[in-house]
Design an enzyme around this catalytic site. Structure first.
Site, PDB file in Angstrom:
ATOM      1  N   ASP A  73       0.805  -1.212   0.112  1.00 21.54           N
ATOM      2  CA  ASP A  73       0.012   0.073   0.071  1.00 21.54           C
ATOM      3  C   ASP A  73       0.913   1.157   0.010  1.00 21.54           C
ATOM      4  O   ASP A  73       0.378   2.199  -0.496  1.00 21.54           O
ATOM      5  CB  ASP A  73      -1.064  -0.078   1.128  1.00 21.54           C
ATOM      6  N   GLY A  74       2.053   1.157   0.724  1.00 23.89           N
ATOM      7  CA  GLY A  74       2.923   2.211   0.647  1.00 23.89           C
ATOM      8  C   GLY A  74       3.368   2.915  -0.733  1.00 23.89           C
ATOM      9  O   GLY A  74       3.481   3.889  -1.220  1.00 23.89           O
ATOM     10  N   GLU A 148      -5.546   9.165   5.036  1.00 24.18           N
ATOM     11  CA  GLU A 148      -5.846   9.819   6.242  1.00 24.18           C
ATOM     12  C   GLU A 148      -4.828  10.936   6.319  1.00 24.18           C
ATOM     13  O   GLU A 148      -3.644  11.007   5.966  1.00 24.18           O
ATOM     14  CB  GLU A 148      -5.809   8.908   7.490  1.00 24.18           C
ATOM     15  N   ASP A 177      -2.581  10.868  22.425  1.00 21.30           N
ATOM     16  CA  ASP A 177      -1.492  10.857  21.376  1.00 21.30           C
ATOM     17  C   ASP A 177      -1.823  11.449  20.012  1.00 21.30           C
ATOM     18  O   ASP A 177      -0.626  11.573  19.595  1.00 21.30           O
ATOM     19  CB  ASP A 177      -0.932   9.257  21.351  1.00 21.30           C
ATOM     20  N   SER A 193      -6.456   0.652  13.112  1.00 18.65           N
ATOM     21  CA  SER A 193      -5.481   0.431  14.086  1.00 18.65           C
ATOM     22  C   SER A 193      -5.841   1.235  15.399  1.00 18.65           C
ATOM     23  O   SER A 193      -5.747   0.907  16.484  1.00 18.65           O
ATOM     24  CB  SER A 193      -4.094   0.853  13.614  1.00 18.65           C
TER      25      SER A 193
END
Length: 304
Positions: A73-74, A148, A177, A193
């Site tokens: 996917d990267g 995203e 975070d 995730s």
């Protein structure tokens, strides 16, 4: 001539070998092959003959019928950067792990070649987000994302203090975070995730998901695609980092404001065959479905 751009994860020997075979098959089918000049040397060493070599800049895909990606996917996200705004669709051949953006796996190479040569593929448009960062009312950075845009803490030892806002109205203040602002395409990536919902790609929506928020109300939000999501860094002690698709970053000082909106330019993905997203979800995540007795299976078995 019909031209296909190749984007390859050249650090993987498997990707180089498969890309060389694929390019030879395309040329045998009467198509030209274009490669990126920062990948050309490794591809030539693997035996790939390219008709054209271009710089890996936005617009590298101009004039190409498709961009075919060999990697995970990267690598597909990298190709999307090159193709965005050119109308060139991206078709991914997965050599990674899950590969949610990919259309085919390495063993499907013959079908990929045939689908391209015969032009039997279809194209779908995926929603993106446009992102603007302001400090003191002045825009200091703009960006975009297919999966995203995430606002994350800059220092490991310090929580990020933020206020989140939807359509000009405050929702809550969190110590956390970070926050993920995702598209439906990205709902199976970082959003997943972080505990966000999986959203079917044809649903037009934006998602906001807190990351490890220290708050009573810190739930994933799904809003209209016409909404504006905003995140302001407050508290005076923390700074953050904006990441777009995990690839492009911008520093966020105290007082920075990040606004996320539906993108003006979608990313186009090529599909070789109609695929039900539910089946893709089950296959990619290897979900247990043993014992399912749906209507289609009952008909196939001849059950009453």
């Amino acid at each position: 001539m019909r031209t296909i751009l190749l984007a390859v994860h050249v650090a993987r020997d498997e990707a180089l070998k498969i890309a060389a075979t694929f390019a030879a098959d395309l040329r045998a089918g009467g198509l030209d092959v274009r490669v990126l000049d920062n990948e050309a040397a490794q591809l030539r060493a693997a035996g790939l003959e390219a008709t054209d070599v271009v710089a890996p800049d936005p617009g590298a895909a101009v004039g190409c019928e498709l961009a075919v990606v060999f990697g995970g996917d990267g690598t597909i996200l990298r190709a999307a950067e090159l193709c965005r705004g050119t109308d060139t669709p991206v078709l991914g051949v997965n050599l990674g792990h899950v590969g949610f953006l990919a259309e085919a796996d390495a063993e499907d190479l013959h079908d990929v070649v045939r689908g391209i040569v015969d032009r039997s593929y279809t194209v779908e448009e995926r929603l993106t987000v446009d992102v603007a960062v302001t400090v003191g009312g002045e825009i200091v950075a703009t960006n975009w994302a297919l999966n995203e845009a995430s606002v994350e803490k800059a220092a490991r030892e310090r929580m990020l203090e933020i206020v989140v806002e939807i359509d000009g109205r405050p929702v809550s203040r969190w110590g956390c975070d970070g926050v993920v602002c995702a598209t439906p395409t990205g709902s199976t990536a970082y959003n997943f995730s972080a505990g966000g919902p999986i959203v079917w790609p044809e649903v037009s929506a934006l998602l906001m998901v807190p990351i490890s928020a220290h708050a009573l109300f810190a739930r994933p939000l799904v809003v209209s695609p016409d909404s504006t999501l905003a995140i302001e860094i407050v508290g005076g002690q923390s700074t953050g980092v904006l990441w777009c698709d995990g690839r492009r970053a911008a520093d966020l000082p105290f007082g920075a404001r990040v606004e996320v909106r539906k993108g003006a330019t979608p990313v186009r993905l090529a599909r070789l065959q109609p695929a039900v997203f539910t089946d893709r979800l089950v296959r990619k995540f290897d979900l247990p479905i043993n014992g399912w007795r749906g209507a289609a299976e009952r008909r196939q078995r001849g059950d009453a």
